[in-house]
Motif scaffolding. Structure first.
Motif, PDB file in Angstrom:
ATOM      1  N   ASP A 156       0.994  13.758 -35.351  1.00 41.95           N
ATOM      2  CA  ASP A 156       1.892  13.728 -34.196  1.00 41.95           C
ATOM      3  C   ASP A 156       1.059  13.704 -32.923  1.00 41.95           C
ATOM      4  N   PHE A 157       1.174  12.626 -32.150  1.00 43.20           N
ATOM      5  CA  PHE A 157       0.425  12.491 -30.906  1.00 43.20           C
ATOM      6  C   PHE A 157       1.172  13.187 -29.776  1.00 43.20           C
ATOM      7  N   PRO A 183      -5.739   7.423 -39.591  1.00 46.99           N
ATOM      8  CA  PRO A 183      -4.389   7.586 -39.030  1.00 46.99           C
ATOM      9  C   PRO A 183      -4.353   8.067 -37.588  1.00 46.99           C
ATOM     10  N   TYR A 184      -5.518   8.484 -37.048  1.00 49.23           N
ATOM     11  CA  TYR A 184      -5.538   8.973 -35.670  1.00 49.23           C
ATOM     12  C   TYR A 184      -6.229   7.999 -34.714  1.00 49.23           C
ATOM     13  N   LEU A 185      -6.582   6.794 -35.191  1.00 49.75           N
ATOM     14  CA  LEU A 185      -7.219   5.798 -34.338  1.00 49.75           C
ATOM     15  C   LEU A 185      -6.270   4.618 -34.102  1.00 49.75           C
ATOM     16  N   TYR A 186      -6.040   4.307 -32.837  1.00 52.71           N
ATOM     17  CA  TYR A 186      -5.095   3.259 -32.448  1.00 52.71           C
ATOM     18  C   TYR A 186      -5.463   1.918 -33.069  1.00 52.71           C
ATOM     19  N   GLN A 187      -6.756   1.539 -32.967  1.00 54.03           N
ATOM     20  CA  GLN A 187      -7.147   0.233 -33.468  1.00 54.03           C
ATOM     21  C   GLN A 187      -7.021   0.139 -34.977  1.00 54.03           C
ATOM     22  N   SER A 188      -7.227   1.239 -35.688  1.00 50.52           N
ATOM     23  CA  SER A 188      -7.080   1.236 -37.136  1.00 50.52           C
ATOM     24  C   SER A 188      -5.623   0.996 -37.530  1.00 50.52           C
ATOM     25  N   LEU A 189      -4.714   1.632 -36.817  1.00 44.45           N
ATOM     26  CA  LEU A 189      -3.280   1.457 -37.100  1.00 44.45           C
ATOM     27  C   LEU A 189      -2.855   0.008 -36.857  1.00 44.45           C
ATOM     28  N   VAL A 190      -3.307  -0.557 -35.748  1.00 51.85           N
ATOM     29  CA  VAL A 190      -2.955  -1.947 -35.440  1.00 51.85           C
ATOM     30  C   VAL A 190      -3.568  -2.896 -36.462  1.00 51.85           C
ATOM     31  N   ASN A 191      -4.812  -2.652 -36.843  1.00 44.43           N
ATOM     32  CA  ASN A 191      -5.466  -3.519 -37.826  1.00 44.43           C
ATOM     33  C   ASN A 191      -4.778  -3.457 -39.187  1.00 44.43           C
ATOM     34  N   ASN A 230      -9.929  -0.471 -21.961  1.00 50.08           N
ATOM     35  CA  ASN A 230     -11.357  -0.180 -22.047  1.00 50.08           C
ATOM     36  C   ASN A 230     -11.655   1.055 -22.889  1.00 50.08           C
ATOM     37  N   GLY A 231     -10.617   1.735 -23.315  1.00 44.41           N
ATOM     38  CA  GLY A 231     -10.770   2.931 -24.129  1.00 44.41           C
ATOM     39  C   GLY A 231      -9.519   3.783 -24.037  1.00 44.41           C
ATOM     40  N   TYR A 232      -9.553   4.924 -24.680  1.00 43.38           N
ATOM     41  CA  TYR A 232      -8.424   5.850 -24.588  1.00 43.38           C
ATOM     42  C   TYR A 232      -8.865   7.253 -24.975  1.00 43.38           C
ATOM     43  N   LYS A 233      -8.056   8.224 -24.549  1.00 40.31           N
ATOM     44  CA  LYS A 233      -8.193   9.599 -24.989  1.00 40.31           C
ATOM     45  C   LYS A 233      -6.827  10.036 -25.523  1.00 40.31           C
ATOM     46  N   ALA A 234      -6.843  10.680 -26.669  1.00 36.82           N
ATOM     47  CA  ALA A 234      -5.595  11.092 -27.295  1.00 36.82           C
ATOM     48  C   ALA A 234      -5.727  12.478 -27.893  1.00 36.82           C
ATOM     49  N   LYS A 235      -4.626  13.196 -27.908  1.00 37.37           N
ATOM     50  CA  LYS A 235      -4.551  14.491 -28.581  1.00 37.37           C
ATOM     51  C   LYS A 235      -3.433  14.425 -29.607  1.00 37.37           C
ATOM     52  N   ALA A 236      -3.677  15.030 -30.770  1.00 37.27           N
ATOM     53  CA  ALA A 236      -2.685  14.971 -31.838  1.00 37.27           C
ATOM     54  C   ALA A 236      -2.805  16.200 -32.730  1.00 37.27           C
ATOM     55  N   GLU A 237      -1.749  16.451 -33.489  1.00 36.70           N
ATOM     56  CA  GLU A 237      -1.778  17.488 -34.514  1.00 36.70           C
ATOM     57  C   GLU A 237      -1.586  16.815 -35.866  1.00 36.70           C
ATOM     58  N   MET A 238      -2.488  17.103 -36.790  1.00 29.04           N
ATOM     59  CA  MET A 238      -2.393  16.534 -38.131  1.00 29.04           C
ATOM     60  C   MET A 238      -1.964  17.615 -39.116  1.00 29.04           C
ATOM     61  N   ASP A 280       1.243  24.063 -45.978  1.00 29.40           N
ATOM     62  CA  ASP A 280       0.769  23.074 -45.019  1.00 29.40           C
ATOM     63  C   ASP A 280      -0.442  23.593 -44.252  1.00 29.40           C
ATOM     64  N   GLN A 281      -1.356  22.686 -43.954  1.00 24.88           N
ATOM     65  CA  GLN A 281      -2.488  23.017 -43.099  1.00 24.88           C
ATOM     66  C   GLN A 281      -2.439  22.120 -41.871  1.00 24.88           C
ATOM     67  N   LYS A 282      -2.615  22.737 -40.708  1.00 23.26           N
ATOM     68  CA  LYS A 282      -2.511  22.000 -39.451  1.00 23.26           C
ATOM     69  C   LYS A 282      -3.865  21.939 -38.759  1.00 23.26           C
ATOM     70  N   TYR A 283      -4.168  20.782 -38.179  1.00 22.94           N
ATOM     71  CA  TYR A 283      -5.431  20.553 -37.490  1.00 22.94           C
ATOM     72  C   TYR A 283      -5.160  19.890 -36.152  1.00 22.94           C
ATOM     73  N   GLN A 284      -5.893  20.341 -35.150  1.00 22.47           N
ATOM     74  CA  GLN A 284      -5.834  19.710 -33.837  1.00 22.47           C
ATOM     75  C   GLN A 284      -6.897  18.618 -33.774  1.00 22.47           C
ATOM     76  N   ILE A 285      -6.510  17.462 -33.282  1.00 22.82           N
ATOM     77  CA  ILE A 285      -7.424  16.321 -33.217  1.00 22.82           C
ATOM     78  C   ILE A 285      -7.540  15.852 -31.778  1.00 22.82           C
TER      79      ILE A 285
END
Length: 338
Positions: A190-191, A120-128, A42-50, A58-63
């Motif tokens: 990185d999730f 790259p940070y959305l599950y459905q986009s990766l699967v699609n 029904n949904g998800y919550k995720a944390k990642a570093e890009m 390198d530049q790092k971002y929290q997502i």
């Protein structure tokens, strides 16, 4: 003796069958499971570093990603170097928005995000992306199922491939590497967390809540100390050079207009504005969302607009191509304190 040999053949064949049945999942099995997970959650919550490897350092971002079925999204991007630069991509029943809460600035887009390109940070986009690529390559390691697929980055043709790592037990994304034409990883996600059974408040995807939560600690006009205005120049000028720089005092702050001339002419405007005390209506954009690495931008016609380090930027040119506009905007990172 022949009878004994025959029995051993039967036993060995049976063992091979059992081992193969208990062995690795096939590419088709994994894809089917990914589709099934996507459909059932029904949904998800995720944390990642890009990590962006597109510049000299390198530049790092929290997502922070929230998704509620079917079409509600909240993606917050932040980095330690830009405390005022947190941005949120928000999709709700009213449309698609890019919010800069600390500056009380928002854009509304007329586009089909996130379906119109790879994310790259959305599950459905990766699967699609996996489902759409008939030539996707599949491999396994001790802990991961790995796919290499083509990407669809409308705002960056230099990132045609990606490697996606899924957890073997949970079938959730663990790492994504976005690759250039030479298979060098220029972006890595990185999730660290992925919750497939989250809870949401009724107004979690409401624009007002997301804007006001980020404005809580923002300085109000006239209060506190004012940081020095730092002019930020592009590092990549595509063969042009800065020929004129003018300063203008505005009712809301300071504005610097930079004119570049040479192989391609363009103008970069940077404006430092005081934060308004009331929420403004979002600016409508007949364009699309572009990830500039250091910020989320709004691309329309011959212009890109974005916010970063407490300033608003507008890059405009009648001569730069769309890709060149993005290339210059991505390089606006060097500083000189006035």
């Amino acid at each position: 003796m022949k009878k004994m040999f025959g029995m051993w053949v039967v036993v060995i064949v049976g063992l091979i069958f059992v081992l193969s049945a208990c062995g690795e999942q096939s590419q088709e099995d994994v894809v089917e499971k990914l589709e099934s997970n996507l459909e059932s959650m029904n949904g998800y919550k995720a944390k990642a570093e890009m990590t962006m490897n597109t510049g000299q350092e390198d530049q790092k971002y929290q997502i922070d990603v929230w998704h509620k079925k079917k079409d509600l999204y909240r993606v917050e991007l932040s980095n330690e170097q830009d405390e005022e630069g947190n941005q949120i991509i928000l999709k709700n029943e009213d449309g698609v928005f890019v919010l800069s809460p600390a500056l009380n600035k928002s854009f509304k887009f007329q586009e089909e995000w996130p379906q119109n390109g790879s994310q790259p940070y959305l599950y459905q986009s990766l699967v699609n992306d996996i489902l759409k690529d008939n030539e996707a390559e599949f491999s396994t390691s001790e802990d991961y199922y790995v796919f290499e697929t083509k990407t669809n980055y409308q705002s960056n043709n230099n990132l045609p491939y990606q490697e996606v790592y899924f957890d073997k037990k949970l079938y959730t994304p663990v790492m994504v590497k976005v690759l250039d034409k030479d298979r060098n990883a220029l972006v890595q996600v990185d999730f660290s967390e992925f919750n497939t059974d989250p809870t949401f408040e009724d107004d979690d995807f409401a624009m007002e809540k997301n804007m006001t939560s980020g404005m809580a600690d923002a300085p109000v006009s006239g209060e506190g100390e004012t940081d020095p205005f730092s002019v930020i120049y592009p590092q990549n000028m595509l063969g042009s050079e800065l020929v004129e720089e003018s300063e203008v005092d505005t009712e809301n702050g300071e504005r610097v207009i930079m004119t570049f001339s040479g192989d391609k002419n363009f103008t970069l405007i940077q404006e430092k504005q005081e934060v308004a005390t009331t929420m403004n209506s979002p600016k409508m954009v007949e364009g699309e969302i572009v990830n500039l690495g250091h910020a989320i931008g709004a691309l329309s016609d011959n212009t890109i607009e974005w916010t970063s380090n407490g300033s608003n930027f507008v890059l405009a040119s009648e001569e730069l191509t769309r890709d060149e506009l993005i290339e210059v905007a991505q390089s606006v990172k060097g500083k000189e304190v006035k």
